[in-house]
Design a protein around this motif. Structure first.
Motif, mmCIF file in Angstrom:
data_model
loop_
_atom_site.group_PDB
_atom_site.id
_atom_site.type_symbol
_atom_site.label_atom_id
_atom_site.label_comp_id
_atom_site.label_asym_id
_atom_site.label_seq_id
_atom_site.Cartn_x
_atom_site.Cartn_y
_atom_site.Cartn_z
ATOM 1 N N GLY A 8 10.690 19.702 -14.432
ATOM 2 C CA GLY A 8 11.749 19.255 -15.333
ATOM 3 C C GLY A 8 12.683 18.333 -14.574
ATOM 4 N N GLY A 9 12.671 17.053 -14.886
ATOM 5 C CA GLY A 9 13.376 16.082 -14.058
ATOM 6 C C GLY A 9 14.752 15.668 -14.528
ATOM 7 N N GLN A 10 15.160 16.089 -15.727
ATOM 8 C CA GLN A 10 16.450 15.627 -16.269
ATOM 9 C C GLN A 10 16.887 16.585 -17.365
ATOM 10 O OE1 GLN A 10 19.217 12.218 -15.877
ATOM 11 N NE2 GLN A 10 17.434 12.891 -14.739
ATOM 12 N N GLY A 11 18.186 16.869 -17.418
ATOM 13 C CA GLY A 11 18.686 17.796 -18.420
ATOM 14 C C GLY A 11 19.420 17.146 -19.569
ATOM 15 N N PHE A 12 19.941 15.928 -19.351
ATOM 16 C CA PHE A 12 20.698 15.246 -20.401
ATOM 17 C C PHE A 12 20.979 13.827 -19.932
ATOM 18 C CE2 PHE A 12 23.623 17.266 -17.500
ATOM 19 C CZ PHE A 12 24.622 16.334 -17.294
ATOM 20 N N TRP A 13 21.409 12.993 -20.842
ATOM 21 C CA TRP A 13 21.791 11.624 -20.528
ATOM 22 C C TRP A 13 23.059 11.662 -19.675
ATOM 23 C CZ3 TRP A 13 23.935 7.612 -24.561
ATOM 24 C CH2 TRP A 13 23.946 6.334 -23.997
ATOM 25 N N GLY A 14 22.955 11.171 -18.450
ATOM 26 C CA GLY A 14 24.075 11.228 -17.523
ATOM 27 C C GLY A 14 23.850 12.222 -16.401
ATOM 28 N N ASP A 15 22.776 13.001 -16.475
ATOM 29 C CA ASP A 15 22.444 13.945 -15.421
ATOM 30 C C ASP A 15 22.080 13.187 -14.140
ATOM 31 O OD1 ASP A 15 21.968 16.339 -14.177
ATOM 32 O OD2 ASP A 15 20.212 16.892 -15.375
ATOM 33 N N SER A 16 22.215 13.849 -13.001
ATOM 34 C CA SER A 16 21.838 13.243 -11.731
ATOM 35 C C SER A 16 20.323 13.083 -11.654
ATOM 36 C CB SER A 16 22.314 14.132 -10.575
ATOM 37 O OG SER A 16 21.754 13.694 -9.347
ATOM 38 N N SER A 17 19.871 11.978 -11.074
ATOM 39 C CA SER A 17 18.433 11.759 -10.882
ATOM 40 C C SER A 17 17.966 12.213 -9.504
ATOM 41 C CB SER A 17 18.101 10.277 -11.082
ATOM 42 O OG SER A 17 18.790 9.481 -10.127
ATOM 43 N N ASP A 18 18.885 12.734 -8.683
ATOM 44 C CA ASP A 18 18.523 13.127 -7.316
ATOM 45 C C ASP A 18 17.399 14.149 -7.298
ATOM 46 O OD1 ASP A 18 20.531 11.463 -6.504
ATOM 47 O OD2 ASP A 18 21.902 13.042 -5.843
ATOM 48 N N ALA A 19 17.495 15.164 -8.153
ATOM 49 C CA ALA A 19 16.495 16.235 -8.149
ATOM 50 C C ALA A 19 15.133 15.720 -8.594
ATOM 51 C CB ALA A 19 16.949 17.382 -9.044
ATOM 52 N N ALA A 20 15.114 14.812 -9.568
ATOM 53 C CA ALA A 20 13.845 14.253 -10.033
ATOM 54 C C ALA A 20 13.171 13.445 -8.934
ATOM 55 C CB ALA A 20 14.080 13.385 -11.262
ATOM 56 N N ILE A 21 13.939 12.632 -8.231
ATOM 57 C CA ILE A 21 13.398 11.826 -7.134
ATOM 58 C C ILE A 21 12.865 12.729 -6.024
ATOM 59 C CG2 ILE A 21 13.991 10.150 -5.346
ATOM 60 C CD1 ILE A 21 16.111 9.047 -7.387
ATOM 61 N N HIS A 22 13.640 13.776 -5.708
ATOM 62 C CA HIS A 22 13.210 14.749 -4.692
ATOM 63 C C HIS A 22 11.912 15.438 -5.131
ATOM 64 C CE1 HIS A 22 13.729 17.877 -1.584
ATOM 65 N NE2 HIS A 22 13.277 18.707 -2.514
ATOM 66 N N MET A 23 11.828 15.779 -6.411
ATOM 67 C CA MET A 23 10.648 16.469 -6.933
ATOM 68 C C MET A 23 9.396 15.609 -6.791
ATOM 69 S SD MET A 23 10.272 18.080 -10.756
ATOM 70 C CE MET A 23 11.703 19.128 -10.583
ATOM 71 N N VAL A 24 9.527 14.328 -7.102
ATOM 72 C CA VAL A 24 8.384 13.418 -6.968
ATOM 73 C C VAL A 24 7.965 13.317 -5.501
ATOM 74 C CG1 VAL A 24 7.678 10.996 -7.141
ATOM 75 C CG2 VAL A 24 8.861 12.094 -9.052
ATOM 76 N N ARG A 25 8.936 13.257 -4.616
ATOM 77 C CA ARG A 25 8.635 13.034 -3.194
ATOM 78 C C ARG A 25 8.156 14.280 -2.464
ATOM 79 N NH1 ARG A 25 13.917 9.129 -1.949
ATOM 80 N NH2 ARG A 25 13.022 7.261 -2.903
ATOM 81 N N ARG A 26 8.615 15.480 -2.889
ATOM 82 C CA ARG A 26 8.369 16.657 -2.070
ATOM 83 C C ARG A 26 7.524 17.742 -2.728
ATOM 84 N NH1 ARG A 26 11.635 17.064 2.373
ATOM 85 N NH2 ARG A 26 10.005 18.531 2.976
ATOM 86 N N SER A 27 7.268 17.674 -4.029
ATOM 87 C CA SER A 27 6.520 18.757 -4.673
ATOM 88 C C SER A 27 5.103 18.307 -5.014
ATOM 89 C CB SER A 27 7.237 19.225 -5.938
ATOM 90 O OG SER A 27 7.172 18.226 -6.938
ATOM 91 N N ASN A 28 4.313 19.224 -5.547
ATOM 92 C CA ASN A 28 2.916 18.924 -5.882
ATOM 93 C C ASN A 28 2.685 18.909 -7.399
ATOM 94 O OD1 ASN A 28 3.335 21.650 -6.262
ATOM 95 N ND2 ASN A 28 1.288 22.264 -5.609
ATOM 96 N N ILE A 29 3.650 18.409 -8.126
ATOM 97 C CA ILE A 29 3.548 18.408 -9.581
ATOM 98 C C ILE A 29 2.504 17.405 -10.071
ATOM 99 C CG2 ILE A 29 5.907 19.210 -10.005
ATOM 100 C CD1 ILE A 29 6.745 16.300 -10.411
ATOM 101 N N ASN A 30 1.967 17.694 -11.266
ATOM 102 C CA ASN A 30 1.074 16.756 -11.953
ATOM 103 C C ASN A 30 1.836 15.908 -12.962
ATOM 104 O OD1 ASN A 30 -0.703 19.722 -12.167
ATOM 105 N ND2 ASN A 30 -1.360 18.126 -10.752
ATOM 106 N N TYR A 31 2.874 16.494 -13.536
ATOM 107 C CA TYR A 31 3.672 15.825 -14.567
ATOM 108 C C TYR A 31 5.149 16.097 -14.298
ATOM 109 C CZ TYR A 31 -0.596 15.511 -17.425
ATOM 110 O OH TYR A 31 -1.855 15.232 -17.895
ATOM 111 N N MET A 32 5.988 15.178 -14.768
ATOM 112 C CA MET A 32 7.433 15.403 -14.774
ATOM 113 C C MET A 32 7.969 14.934 -16.121
ATOM 114 S SD MET A 32 10.451 14.221 -12.124
ATOM 115 C CE MET A 32 10.343 12.460 -12.474
ATOM 116 N N ALA A 33 8.671 15.829 -16.811
ATOM 117 C CA ALA A 33 9.261 15.482 -18.105
ATOM 118 C C ALA A 33 10.776 15.432 -17.978
ATOM 119 C CB ALA A 33 8.847 16.492 -19.174
ATOM 120 N N CYS A 34 11.365 14.404 -18.552
ATOM 121 C CA CYS A 34 12.802 14.155 -18.417
ATOM 122 C C CYS A 34 13.444 14.071 -19.796
ATOM 123 C CB CYS A 34 13.048 12.857 -17.654
ATOM 124 S SG CYS A 34 12.342 12.844 -15.992
ATOM 125 N N ASP A 35 14.352 15.000 -20.068
ATOM 126 C CA ASP A 35 15.029 15.049 -21.363
ATOM 127 C C ASP A 35 16.383 14.359 -21.263
ATOM 128 O OD1 ASP A 35 15.935 15.780 -23.924
ATOM 129 O OD2 ASP A 35 16.836 17.610 -23.125
#
Length: 455
Positions: A8-35
């Protein structure tokens, strides 16, 4: 694939993108969905687009993809989002330019059109659709000439169609938050559209991830003091198979995944745990289980599903007049009494000047602005309050009427009870957007799926 891993890469419009970027770089996910969307977000986007035809979507998503889009493509992480808002084609065009600049040759951008149906309302009304307010408030005739947007909350179908065509990124409008997560689960696990239990499991995976950091210890009421590294909060990840679901989070970041933190998010916005209604399935979590399965790992079980509803929710945003709000702070002694007295002065001035307000609201910030009439307010508390901020707001039919209040607030610093201080400058009159929630038959909505391939 035996299971699918979604972040889960985003919680709302205006949320920080830091966690999503970190998730792409450091985790083994197949998909990332951003709300990115909420009810009134779409109306705000609609107003943006009226002023600028190239606006109307969440530009934050483009900024995020500049940081991690190439890495996601290289790692074969598919990104899904409803950030398209009110201008899906505009976002696709901008994302296409960025992908070309990043030389992401062969990348496929899927996008979904058809959720915004304001132009179809006269025709649908003529066909007998009443657009009755879900809360049984008001008459649709009073707002139908003031509509900004009308967006259908839709399910997995058009997003899944994009994935089946090989989309690496999917852009939608008002897809439900959880459907962004369900579509990949269905795609990877081969779940049938009437496999209600597995659909419900996919929906609840999305439900636990859709609010970003809130699912990993952010906004955690039970134990917020115990959340480690909240300054670098990680976002949750779901590992889903046909018979299991684990909630975890990205490595090497803050936050936590525990039974208690997951339970708070599990019940968030669920009015009836036995009948949680979504466009895809009616979910029953009344007997669900959440058990700790290791550090930052929670297993979710016994999620059941029932047939989906025949109707879809339609969120209509409309012009609801104008508002103006001003604030005055009052210090001890008798801070609350002074604030009340100042509010009464403003009401008397309004009456004497013939100011016609559709609604008046007075809040006492620091006392009962959040809890309203259920706040515990004792005589001792009122007597000993160090300070209180009085917020006085009105809603009017016209901008001119709202303007009448503007010059009356600041003078109370010297012309009212003692100790008042005014801040923020003269308040500005702003347009108010109203929300009209209603239902619409499924077959009245025509959603289409498209693919843009980067050469």
């Amino acid at each position: 694939m035996g299971n699918v891993i979604i972040g889960g890469g985003q919680g709302f419009w205006g949320d920080s993108s830091d966690a999503a970027i970190h998730m792409v770089r450091r985790s083994n996910i197949n998909y990332m969905a951003c709300d990115y969307l909420a009810e009134l977000t779409l109306s705000l986007m609609a107003r943006q687009k009226l002023k600028n035809p190239k606006a109307g979507y969440a530009g934050d998503f483009i900024t995020m993809m500049k940081e991690c889009g190439k890495e996601a493509f290289d790692k074969k992480i598919t990104v899904l989002t409803n950030a398209g808002g009110m201008n899906i084609k505009g976002m696709v065009e901008e994302l296409g330019k960025l992908s070309s600049e990043q030389k992401l040759h062969g990348l496929k951008i899927g996008y979904v059109l058809g959720d915004e149906i304001s132009a179809d309302i006269p025709k649908l009304e003529a066909e007998g659709i009443p657009f009755q307010n879900i809360d049984d408030i008001g008459d649709f005739k009073e707002i139908k000439d003031k509509i900004y947007n009308a967006n259908v909350y839709f399910g997995h179908e058009p997003t899944l169609a994009c994935l089946k065509q090989g989309a690496n990124i999917v852009i939608t409008g008002r897809s439900t938050d959880s459907a962004l997560f369900l579509a990949p689960v269905m795609h990877e696990l081969g779940i049938a559209p009437d496999d209600w239990d597995n659909l419900a499991r996919g929906i609840m995976a999305g439900h636990l991830l859709e609010c970003g950091g809130q699912g990993a210890g952010g906004n955690f009421d039970y134990g917020w003091r115990d959340v480690p590294g909240m300054d670098e909060l990680g976002f949750p990840i779901a590992e889903v198979s046909k018979n299991d679901m684990i909630i975890t989070k990205a490595p090497d970041c803050g936050g936590l995944i525990t039974e208690k933190s997951c339970k708070e998010q599990f019940l968030y916005e669920v009015h009836d745990p036995a009948n949680y209604i979504t466009p895809d399935v009616t979910v029953d979590i009344s007997r669900a289980t959440l058990t700790q399965a290791g550090d930052d790992r929670v297993r979710v079980g016994n999620v059941k599903g029932k047939k989906r509803p025949d109707m879809l929710k339609l969120s209509i945003g409309y012009h609801a007049g104008y508002q103006v709000a001003g604030m005055l702070s009052f210090a001890w002694p008798d801070a609350y009494e002074k604030a009340q007295y100042a509010a009464e002065i403003l009401k008397k001035k309004m009456k004497r000047k013939g100011l016609l307000a559709e609604e008046i609201r007075v809040d006492y910030i620091g006392l009962n602005a959040l809890h309203l009439n259920v706040a515990e307010v004792s005589k001792e508390l009122l007597k000993n309050m160090n300070e209180v901020v009085m917020r006085f707001a009105i809603r009017t039919k016209t901008k001119e009427e709202a303007m009448k209040l503007v010059p009356e607030i600041a003078p109370l610093q010297l012309n009212g009870p003692p100790g008042a201080s005014f801040f923020g400058g003269r308040p500005k009159v702003t347009e108010q957007i109203g929300l009209w929630p209603t239902l619409i038959p499924r077959d009245a909505v025509k959603l289409t799926s498209h693919i843009l391939e980067i050469p």
